[in-house]
Design an enzyme around this catalytic site. Structure first.
Site, PDB file in Angstrom:
ATOM      1  N   GLN A  90     -55.504  18.332  12.799  1.00 32.61           N
ATOM      2  CA  GLN A  90     -54.183  18.324  13.423  1.00 32.61           C
ATOM      3  C   GLN A  90     -54.258  17.884  14.888  1.00 32.61           C
ATOM      4  OE1 GLN A  90     -51.105  18.640  12.366  1.00 32.61           O
ATOM      5  NE2 GLN A  90     -51.694  18.923  10.227  1.00 32.61           N
ATOM      6  N   SER A  91     -55.076  16.897  15.155  1.00 31.27           N
ATOM      7  CA  SER A  91     -55.277  16.433  16.530  1.00 31.27           C
ATOM      8  C   SER A  91     -54.058  15.706  17.093  1.00 31.27           C
ATOM      9  CB  SER A  91     -56.487  15.498  16.572  1.00 31.27           C
ATOM     10  OG  SER A  91     -56.556  14.822  17.805  1.00 31.27           O
TER      11      SER A  91
END
Length: 353
Positions: A90-91
């Site tokens: 989930q960068s």
């Protein structure tokens, strides 16, 4: 707060930069949060301000916009046609890089590191991952989550294959031993803060930032020191314990000083990292994370995510309660965005729903 932004701006002028962000971002007073804490503590607290870098534009904004303006500037200066980047599933960094690449007509390859164990389908398919796909990024899955060197080694393998195919890849790495170009974005933010502080006659006595990859923390701290500001800059740990993060921030600060050729400006004692609100690990929520999400939404209509901004806002709240800002007039919190990740944590935020 500071003397003048001119000397700092001169250091930044001429460095390669792609201007896609919506700047300046707003500076807002969090009156209801301050009132809530004052009533709880039974005494006045400083004025609490938020720098709204969640409003920086480009694919829901966030701090990565400032950072990647300089990274993509360097990529374009090198003649690259392909962005190759690694980060957590989930960068925000990868999501914003994919958006930059789409805007600039570049191919983008993202390597998703499995840093948070035990997460379900919504984590691996929604939020930033969904946006990565929408921006046309090519996905590569990497099973390890806390081995930066291994992740960078694999990223180099991807880049080597792309070169064999005739591409000109540029590697966006965040390991502590690489040239910290991304920190330049928050030195530029310091210039912006100068101008807003002077225009509004709002001298800040302390600054609170999240501290993860450390680009925002380092850029803010070094930029402020280059500008003559001597107040505390509190880095709230979101990935590592305070000891490890302090070592990382100091190491990257020295690389940034070397990159600018300014000599050692930041003494070791100025690197402040607090892990009181980190919880068991990166991306895992604790009670203070839930409280920060609740207070931000109910009192200020601010959206904070469980990975970075809820933990750093919890740090601001916790430090206020602990009296760290006693006698101060204005305290600044830098909101670094991260909105899309919130949707990957729906069941963790509201487990009974």
């Amino acid at each position: 707060m500071m003397r003048t932004p001119d000397a700092l701006q001169l250091r930044l002028d001429g460095l390669p930069r792609v201007r896609l962000g919506h700047f300046p971002t707003p500076l807002e007073k969090m009156e209801r949060l301050a009132s809530h804490l004052s009533e709880e503590l039974g005494k006045p607290v400083p004025s609490l301000w938020v720098k709204r870098d969640d409003c920086s534009g480009v694919a829901t904004g966030g701090n990565k916009v400032r950072q990647l303006e300089y990274s993509f500037g360097a990529a374009q200066a090198a003649g690259a046609d392909t962005a190759v980047i690694t980060g957590a599933v989930q960068s925000n960094y990868m999501r914003t890089a994919a958006a930059f690449a789409a805007k600039l007509g570049m191919e983008c390859h993202v390597q998703l590191e499995n840093r948070v164990e035990g997460m379900g389908e919504e984590y691996h398919k929604s939020g930033n991952v969904l946006l990565d796909r929408m921006f046309g990024a090519r996905m590569h899955h990497f099973p390890l989550g806390e081995d930066e060197k291994a992740a960078d080694t694999n990223l180099n393998s991807i880049a080597a294959r792309l070169k064999r195919e005739g591409k000109k890849p540029y590697l966006f790495t965040l390991s502590a031993d690489t040239k910290p170009v991304t920190s330049l974005g928050y030195m530029q933010c310091v210039v912006e803060l100068f101008e807003q502080s002077i225009a509004g006659d709002m001298p800040f006595d302390a600054v609170v930032v999240p501290s993860g990859s450390a680009a925002t923390h380092v850029g803010t701290l070094l930029g402020l020191r280059l500008a003559g500001y001597t107040g505390p800059v509190h880095g709230i740990c979101v990935r590592r314990d305070a000891k490890s993060q302090t070592e990382r921030v100091l190491s990257i600060t020295r690389l940034a000083e070397d990159m600018l050729g300014c000599g050692e400006i930041v003494p070791e004692s100025d690197v402040i990292c607090r892990d009181d609100w980190l919880g068991p690990s990166y991306g895992k929520m604790v009670e203070s994370t839930h409280e920060a999400i609740d207070l931000a939404g109910r009192l200020e209509a601010l959206i904070v995510d469980p990975v970075y901004t809820a933990k750093s806002l919890a740090g601001l709240i916790g430090l206020t309660r602990a009296g760290a800002f006693e006698g101060m007039g204005n305290v600044l919190y830098i909101h670094t965005g991260g909105l899309p990740a919130l949707f990957a944590y729906r069941s963790a935020i509201y487990p009974d729903d």
